[in-house]
Design an enzyme around this catalytic site. Structure first.
Site, mmCIF file in Angstrom:
data_model
loop_
_atom_site.group_PDB
_atom_site.id
_atom_site.type_symbol
_atom_site.label_atom_id
_atom_site.label_comp_id
_atom_site.label_asym_id
_atom_site.label_seq_id
_atom_site.Cartn_x
_atom_site.Cartn_y
_atom_site.Cartn_z
ATOM 1 N N ILE A 27 78.255 23.458 66.589
ATOM 2 C CA ILE A 27 78.632 24.770 67.143
ATOM 3 C C ILE A 27 78.388 24.754 68.653
ATOM 4 C CG2 ILE A 27 78.403 27.283 66.952
ATOM 5 C CD1 ILE A 27 76.774 26.907 64.414
ATOM 6 N N THR A 28 79.371 25.160 69.416
ATOM 7 C CA THR A 28 79.167 25.276 70.866
ATOM 8 C C THR A 28 78.655 26.685 71.185
ATOM 9 O OG1 THR A 28 81.427 26.035 71.391
ATOM 10 C CG2 THR A 28 81.086 23.657 71.262
ATOM 11 N N GLY A 29 77.710 26.768 72.119
ATOM 12 C CA GLY A 29 77.228 28.063 72.593
ATOM 13 C C GLY A 29 76.435 28.844 71.566
ATOM 14 N N SER A 32 72.946 32.576 72.166
ATOM 15 C CA SER A 32 72.962 34.022 71.888
ATOM 16 C C SER A 32 74.178 34.337 71.020
ATOM 17 C CB SER A 32 73.032 34.812 73.207
ATOM 18 O OG SER A 32 74.174 34.431 73.947
ATOM 19 N N GLY A 33 74.326 35.612 70.693
ATOM 20 C CA GLY A 33 75.561 36.124 70.099
ATOM 21 C C GLY A 33 75.971 35.499 68.783
ATOM 22 N N TYR A 186 90.988 36.030 81.196
ATOM 23 C CA TYR A 186 90.250 35.834 79.931
ATOM 24 C C TYR A 186 91.231 35.831 78.760
ATOM 25 C CZ TYR A 186 87.176 36.773 75.926
ATOM 26 O OH TYR A 186 86.533 36.725 74.703
HETATM 27 N N1 LIG Z 1 81.346 39.741 71.597
HETATM 28 C C1 LIG Z 1 82.583 40.156 71.430
HETATM 29 O O1 LIG Z 1 82.834 41.361 71.228
HETATM 30 C C2 LIG Z 1 83.709 39.175 71.461
HETATM 31 C C3 LIG Z 1 85.029 39.673 71.367
HETATM 32 C C4 LIG Z 1 86.056 38.770 71.331
HETATM 33 C C5 LIG Z 1 85.809 37.409 71.359
HETATM 34 N N2 LIG Z 1 84.526 36.950 71.484
HETATM 35 C C6 LIG Z 1 84.326 35.485 71.479
HETATM 36 O O2 LIG Z 1 83.185 35.176 70.689
HETATM 37 C C7 LIG Z 1 82.639 33.918 71.113
HETATM 38 C C8 LIG Z 1 81.131 34.003 71.240
HETATM 39 O O3 LIG Z 1 80.790 34.850 72.285
HETATM 40 P P1 LIG Z 1 79.592 35.911 72.194
HETATM 41 O O4 LIG Z 1 80.226 37.230 72.174
HETATM 42 O O5 LIG Z 1 78.651 35.526 71.140
HETATM 43 O O6 LIG Z 1 78.954 35.734 73.651
HETATM 44 P P2 LIG Z 1 77.538 35.205 74.184
HETATM 45 O O7 LIG Z 1 76.434 35.908 73.472
HETATM 46 O O8 LIG Z 1 77.606 35.343 75.672
HETATM 47 O O9 LIG Z 1 77.532 33.662 73.795
HETATM 48 C C9 LIG Z 1 78.317 32.747 74.522
HETATM 49 C C10 LIG Z 1 77.711 31.379 74.408
HETATM 50 O O10 LIG Z 1 78.544 30.481 75.188
HETATM 51 C C11 LIG Z 1 77.681 29.682 75.982
HETATM 52 N N3 LIG Z 1 78.356 29.165 77.180
HETATM 53 C C12 LIG Z 1 78.866 29.860 78.220
HETATM 54 N N4 LIG Z 1 79.331 29.016 79.158
HETATM 55 C C13 LIG Z 1 79.110 27.761 78.713
HETATM 56 C C14 LIG Z 1 79.342 26.468 79.243
HETATM 57 N N5 LIG Z 1 79.896 26.287 80.451
HETATM 58 N N6 LIG Z 1 79.002 25.393 78.503
HETATM 59 C C15 LIG Z 1 78.420 25.539 77.281
HETATM 60 N N7 LIG Z 1 78.138 26.746 76.738
HETATM 61 C C16 LIG Z 1 78.489 27.855 77.455
HETATM 62 C C17 LIG Z 1 76.529 30.599 76.336
HETATM 63 O O11 LIG Z 1 75.433 29.795 76.754
HETATM 64 P P3 LIG Z 1 74.453 30.117 78.031
HETATM 65 O O12 LIG Z 1 73.248 30.734 77.445
HETATM 66 O O13 LIG Z 1 74.214 28.784 78.627
HETATM 67 O O14 LIG Z 1 75.217 31.038 78.944
HETATM 68 C C18 LIG Z 1 76.296 31.276 74.988
HETATM 69 O O15 LIG Z 1 75.510 30.454 74.157
HETATM 70 C C19 LIG Z 1 83.373 33.577 72.418
HETATM 71 O O16 LIG Z 1 84.369 32.615 72.141
HETATM 72 C C20 LIG Z 1 84.021 34.883 72.844
HETATM 73 O O17 LIG Z 1 85.206 34.689 73.597
HETATM 74 C C21 LIG Z 1 83.463 37.809 71.550
#
Ligand SMILES: NC(=O)c1ccc[n+]([C@@H]2O[C@H](COP(=O)([O-])OP(=O)(O)OC[C@H]3O[C@@H](n4cnc5c(N)ncnc54)[C@H](OP(=O)(O)O)[C@@H]3O)[C@@H](O)[C@H]2O)c1
Length: 318
Positions: A27-29, A32-33, A186
């Protein structure tokens, strides 16, 4: 049986998973979240999870946290990878190929969103396209043969944002030098990720390979996404929205990706788009929903594939 009927009224939930002992998920990232929650659910079912994160210190904290929540014996580790740096993606893939003999699924979850001003990655790409699409495109290409040997899956975490913005790829200015806009950029990056998955399915089929690829989205989930990379205004707006029932928990946001990594393939449709299906697809039962035709526009998908190959310097053999 239709693509959804087996998930019942409540939609897909992790209760459908039996044991995942012997399975390995990348899993990438996961700092958090939804990525964190997906790791937690998979570990809780006995799987091994290899996380890919750029910040090793944060990753160490996440491993300690997960072990505390799930159990000290949980098989969880981190490979350092920064999606904004293709050399780092190559190094991470090399390490994975040495350490991970079988990959049941690679979940492309990490992302940045709504970066207020144009920023470039280490390789000179606009940052949202670079991190969300190009970084994952290269990672998937380098791990494809191992995934194929494993009969594994690629799971792309997209966004309802793909329905916004230009609804196509701005090929004449991929870095948005002329018209940078945080949201449109985005949206395009998430559309590009979806097009990658749908085009990959066609290529896998034509080449007789064994990898399956799926697309999901987490609706509107209370994560750190906007807090991490969005503008001040978007942080305020999302912060207020997150206090309403329009936004669900990060755990529920993870259901789509966990489902696509674990549910028997005969119950899934690769051409579908999975996620919450309540009001505006923000929250609600997780199942397949309509995918807008522009996300599967064949001419654009093929062109994006060759543009992406050139950008990352890798030519696929399918
Ligand atoms: N939350 C929503 O409502 C929502 C809605 C639509 C789509 N999404 C999608 O859901 C997915 C997860 O996002 P999330 O909402 O859980 O956000 P999040 O909590 O910000 O998690 C994002 C993760 O991506 C990592 N990341 C960012 N830049 C990176 C890089 N350059 N290299 C490696 N890792 C990196 C972050 O790590 P760091 O700690 O290093 O920053 C973090 O672990 C994403 O694909 C997002 O587009 C979310």
């Amino acid at each position: 049986m239709s693509a959804n009927s087996q998930f019942g009224k409540q939609g897909w939930t992790p209760a459908r998973i039996d044991s995942l002992a012997g399975k390995t998920y990348l899993i990438t990232g996961t700092t958090s979240g939804t990525g964190f929650e997906a790791a937690r659910i998979l570990l809780g079912k006995g799987a091994e999870v290899v996380m890919l994160n750029r910040n090793e210190q944060k990753a160490a904290g996440v491993i300690a946290d997960l072990k505390q929540r799930v159990g000290a014996g949980s098989k969880v580790s981190n490979v350092k990878m920064d999606l904004a740096d293709l050399a780092s993606v190559r190094a991470a893939a090399e390490e994975i190929l040495t350490k991970v003999p079988k990959i049941d699924a690679l979940i492309c979850n990490a992302a940045i969103a709504q970066v207020p001003q144009q920023q470039l990655t280490k390789d000179g790409f606009e940052s949202q396209l670079g991190v969300n699409h190009y970084g994952h495109f290269l990672l998937c290409s380098l791990l494809f043969d191992r995934l194929n040997e494993s009969r594994g899956r690629i799971v792309v975490v997209a966004s309802e944002g793909y329905k916004m913005g230009s609804k196509t790829i701005q090929f004449d200015d991929m870095n948005w030098d002329k018209n940078y806009s945080p949201n449109a950029v985005y949206s395009q990056s998430k559309l590009a990720q979806m097009m990658f998955a749908y085009e990959l399915q066609d290529r896998v089929k034509a080449a007789g390979k064994q990898v399956t690829a799926y697309v999901c989205h987490p609706g509107a989930s209370a994560t750190s996404l906007i807090e991490n990379s969005g503008s001040r205004m978007s942080k305020i707006i999302f912060g207020l929205m997150a206090k309403t029932p329009l936004v669900q928990s990060a755990e529920k946001g993870a259901y789509g990706q966990v489902m696509l990594a674990t549910e028997p393939t005969e119950n899934l449709d690769q051409k579908a788009y999975y996620g919450p299906t309540g009001f505006q697809n923000f929250t609600g039962p997780v199942r397949a929903s309509e995918v807008a035709p522009h996300a599967q526009d064949k001419v654009t998908m093929e062109r994006l594939w060759s543009v992406s190959e050139k950008a990352v310097g890798f030519t696929w053999n399918i």
